[in-house]
Design a protein around this motif. Structure first.
Motif, PDB file in Angstrom:
ATOM      1  N   HIS A  79       0.815  -1.217   0.000  1.00 61.53           N
ATOM      2  CA  HIS A  79       0.000   0.000   0.000  1.00 61.53           C
ATOM      3  C   HIS A  79       0.849   1.268   0.000  1.00 61.53           C
ATOM      4  CE1 HIS A  79      -3.497  -2.421   0.427  1.00 61.53           C
ATOM      5  NE2 HIS A  79      -3.246  -2.792   1.677  1.00 61.53           N
ATOM      6  N   VAL A  80       2.116   1.163   0.352  1.00 56.23           N
ATOM      7  CA  VAL A  80       2.939   2.374   0.497  1.00 56.23           C
ATOM      8  C   VAL A  80       4.197   2.349  -0.368  1.00 56.23           C
ATOM      9  CG1 VAL A  80       2.119   2.888   2.825  1.00 56.23           C
ATOM     10  CG2 VAL A  80       4.073   1.366   2.526  1.00 56.23           C
ATOM     11  N   ALA A 272       9.595  -3.689  -0.117  1.00 51.59           N
ATOM     12  CA  ALA A 272       8.246  -3.844   0.433  1.00 51.59           C
ATOM     13  C   ALA A 272       8.286  -4.430   1.836  1.00 51.59           C
ATOM     14  CB  ALA A 272       7.409  -4.725  -0.490  1.00 51.59           C
ATOM     15  N   ARG A 273       9.225  -5.361   2.070  1.00 58.60           N
ATOM     16  CA  ARG A 273       9.330  -5.964   3.395  1.00 58.60           C
ATOM     17  C   ARG A 273       9.770  -4.940   4.427  1.00 58.60           C
ATOM     18  NH1 ARG A 273      13.279 -11.020   4.408  1.00 58.60           N
ATOM     19  NH2 ARG A 273      14.859  -9.392   4.446  1.00 58.60           N
ATOM     20  N   VAL A 274      10.742  -4.108   4.069  1.00 62.10           N
ATOM     21  CA  VAL A 274      11.198  -3.061   4.983  1.00 62.10           C
ATOM     22  C   VAL A 274      10.077  -2.053   5.226  1.00 62.10           C
ATOM     23  CG1 VAL A 274      12.799  -1.133   5.240  1.00 62.10           C
ATOM     24  CG2 VAL A 274      13.624  -3.325   4.377  1.00 62.10           C
ATOM     25  N   ALA A 275       9.370  -1.672   4.154  1.00 60.36           N
ATOM     26  CA  ALA A 275       8.291  -0.692   4.276  1.00 60.36           C
ATOM     27  C   ALA A 275       7.168  -1.210   5.158  1.00 60.36           C
ATOM     28  CB  ALA A 275       7.750  -0.339   2.895  1.00 60.36           C
ATOM     29  N   THR A 320      10.176   5.152  -0.948  1.00 61.11           N
ATOM     30  CA  THR A 320       9.161   4.512  -0.121  1.00 61.11           C
ATOM     31  C   THR A 320       9.267   4.986   1.326  1.00 61.11           C
ATOM     32  OG1 THR A 320       9.145   2.557  -1.546  1.00 61.11           O
ATOM     33  CG2 THR A 320       8.265   2.296   0.670  1.00 61.11           C
ATOM     34  N   ALA A 321      10.496   5.125   1.820  1.00 57.78           N
ATOM     35  CA  ALA A 321      10.690   5.605   3.183  1.00 57.78           C
ATOM     36  C   ALA A 321      10.170   7.038   3.340  1.00 57.78           C
ATOM     37  CB  ALA A 321      12.175   5.538   3.551  1.00 57.78           C
ATOM     38  N   LYS A 329      -0.840   6.333   3.809  1.00 58.69           N
ATOM     39  CA  LYS A 329      -1.538   5.158   4.305  1.00 58.69           C
ATOM     40  C   LYS A 329      -2.069   4.276   3.179  1.00 58.69           C
ATOM     41  CE  LYS A 329      -1.087   6.099   8.665  1.00 58.69           C
ATOM     42  NZ  LYS A 329      -0.216   5.255   9.528  1.00 58.69           N
ATOM     43  N   THR A 330      -2.352   4.871   2.032  1.00 57.68           N
ATOM     44  CA  THR A 330      -2.912   4.088   0.920  1.00 57.68           C
ATOM     45  C   THR A 330      -2.105   4.332  -0.346  1.00 57.68           C
ATOM     46  OG1 THR A 330      -4.433   5.772   0.039  1.00 57.68           O
ATOM     47  CG2 THR A 330      -5.185   4.492   1.942  1.00 57.68           C
TER      48      THR A 330
END
Length: 558
Positions: A79-80, A272-275, A320-321, A329-330
């Motif tokens: 989502h982010v 994506a995993r870190v985010a 992303t960060a 949020k979305t």
């Protein structure tokens, strides 16, 4: 509708957008829009810089950020996540451009995108969890070093050497720099770096990279500096089209496409995993993501970017960060980021074309340095010697050879050290015969196998048991054996056969239920002298062993 069609339909809907993707949008749309605008401003100089650094031009970098960023935002599994051109992709793409030319980029983007989609559909998204931390960080360190070295031509105002090793090309380029251009470009690089470092330290809310580029561009314009610029950019997006294909080009680009697809999958899933565990301003984690859908979304993003004349895209951890920390949020924030960049193309392409290339080089040099966490490096180097060796080896191979080769060798080294550790934890212990001492117990040996008996430890365990002397019965305890593979089971067969040939009766005690099928199929039980030589508890096995010793003694005295 048949059951098979219903199952296929449900499987397909996992990869499609749904209303659930925008849960909570009513309460977060304002912060999502503001976060998207912030990320768009931050992404502009990076997209331009990565496009130039890869050899396909600033236009391709900007197109990729817009098209791939939008497609991945809608179709991806996070989502982010914010997607676009990244430094790691530049490192892989630059040699492809040097060898095959810029015309190959669209086709290789299409091929790599299809491969990434296939990985997602086949359910391999969770495989990234098996990449060890030292390999990931060594890979990151190597990428950061390459990105920094790739900016030397921009920083010195000279032309790079396509196709050469990055380190050697940087040295050759630096040695060929000529005054006064090199002094001017280095001054611009230093100015951008100072602005980015100071703003990051004292005014974190400001877009440091964009302000650094704007100030460098203003200085170059006011002082009329004779330095290389980005040049003309289109005032609109090109029309989408399929790249030209033929068997020769498909064959020559097959391996580069595999490397790009592997990198796109790994980098996107890691990002994506870190985010997913990153907290925003309200200290709330971003939440879970779908690994398989993320892969299909990133694959579609690269396909779309290639059709518009862009380059392969991945999830970008830096953008992303920024997105998460800005309150996103979305998916709306990533969509807005793409729209902001699209507006710049239509409204400010002429101004963007005046940006000095050295300013973009400065942005990427600072970005490369920030990719490496000193705390993380120290933590790995102080952990274990094997992890430190894997980390350093992966980083060196990344810089010296190839990113995918670095991951392969890093994984192989990590696996080798892990197997070595498992083997060291495996042991065979000789125990005293339990209970009250009885005549003939000196002719009974009890062995307990601990840990794991697999191909890395089986040979050593076999040798230790086979060296036993002056016994008539050997009891092998297997209840503490946590792991057993086919090689370990075959080693048990060899141990039993070797002891039985010497006239030593072998009794097995405590075969675990999860090992029973394996030892049966490999022939461990069949190698015993009698099927009754398999016991569930130790006292029964000891009593049976003593009966053997008594019979042997009686036979000897007869």
């Amino acid at each position: 509708m048949s059951a098979g069609l219903r199952t296929s339909s449900r499987a397909l809907t996992r990869f499609l957008p749904s209303r659930r993707d925008y849960t909570g949008l009513r309460g977060s749309w304002r912060t999502d829009i503001l976060a998207g605008i912030t990320v768009g401003i931050v992404a502009l100089p990076l997209a331009l810089a990565f496009g130039v650094s890869s050899g396909v031009g600033a236009e391709a970098g900007l197109i990729t950020a817009i098209v791939a960023g939008l497609v991945a935002a809608v179709m991806g599994g996070s989502h982010v996540q914010v997607s676009g051109p990244t430094g790691a992709m530049v490192v892989v793409l630059a040699p492809v451009v040097a060898v095959h030319g810029t015309a190959s980029v669209a086709l290789v983007s299409l091929m790599a995108g299809l491969m990434v989609c296939a990985l997602g559909i086949s359910g391999l998204g969770k495989a990234v969890a098996f990449i060890p931390w030292p390999v990931v960080e060594g890979f990151t360190l190597g990428i950061a070093a390459i990105i920094f070295l790739q900016q030397v031509p921009l920083a010195t105002g000279t032309a790079g050497t396509p196709g050469h090793n990055t380190l050697l090309a940087a040295i050759e380029t630096a040695s060929g720099a000529a005054a006064p251009t090199v002094a001017l470009t280095l001054a611009l690089v230093a100015g951008v770096a100072v602005v980015m470092i100071l703003l990051q330290k004292y005014f974190r809310a400001l877009p440091a990279s964009l302000l650094g580029v704007l100030l460098a561009t203003a200085a170059a314009e006011l002082l009329r500096l004779d330095v290389p610029r980005i040049g003309a950019l289109p005032h609109s997006l090109p029309s989408p089209s399929l790249p030209a294909m033929d068997l020769a080009s498909l064959g020559s680009l097959a391996m580069p496409a595999v490397a790009i697809a592997a990198l796109a999958a790994i980098e996107s899933l890691l990002s994506a995993r870190v985010a997913g565990g990153m907290a925003g301003p309200d200290a709330t984690p971003s939440g879970a993501y779908s690994p398989d859908r993320e892969l299909t979304g990133q694959g579609l993003a690269s396909i779309a970017a290639g059709m518009f004349g862009g380059m392969p895209a991945t999830g970008a951890i830096a953008r992303t960060a920024v997105n998460v920390r800005s309150g996103a949020k979305t998916r709306l924030s990533a969509v807005v980021h793409a729209v902001v960049l699209l507006g710049i193309v239509y409204l400010a392409a002429g101004l963007v074309g005046r940006i000095p290339l050295a300013a973009l080089g400065g942005v990427l040099m600072v970005t490369a340095v920030r990719m490496v966490s000193r705390r993380t490096v120290n933590a790995i180097l102080r952990s274990t010697r094997s992890d430190a060796a894997v980390f350093v080896l992966t980083a060196i191979i990344t810089v010296a050879f190839d990113l995918i080769v670095a991951i392969q060798i890093g994984l192989a080294a990590a696996a080798l050290f892990t197997l070595r550790k498992f083997a060291s934890l495996s042991s065979v212990q000789r125990e005293e015969v339990p209970g009250l001492r009885a005549d003939g117990d000196e002719h009974i040996a009890v062995f307990r196998l601990d840990g794991a008996m697999f191909f890395g430890a089986a040979e050593r365990i076999l040798q230790e048991i086979s060296q036993v002397k002056d016994i008539q019965v050997a009891i092998i305890r297997l209840s503490q054996l946590r792991m057993l593979d086919a090689t370990g089971a075959h080693a048990l067969v060899e141990v039993i056969s070797a002891l039985e040939l010497r006239g030593i009766t072998v009794l097995l005690k405590g075969v675990r239920p999860d090992h029973l099928a394996l030892v049966t199929n490999v022939g461990v039980i069949r190698s015993l002298r009698h099927h009754k030589h398999l016991f569930e508890d130790l006292p029964a096995a000891v009593e049976h062993a003593r009966s053997h010793v008594r019979r042997n003694a009686a036979a000897a005295n007869a």
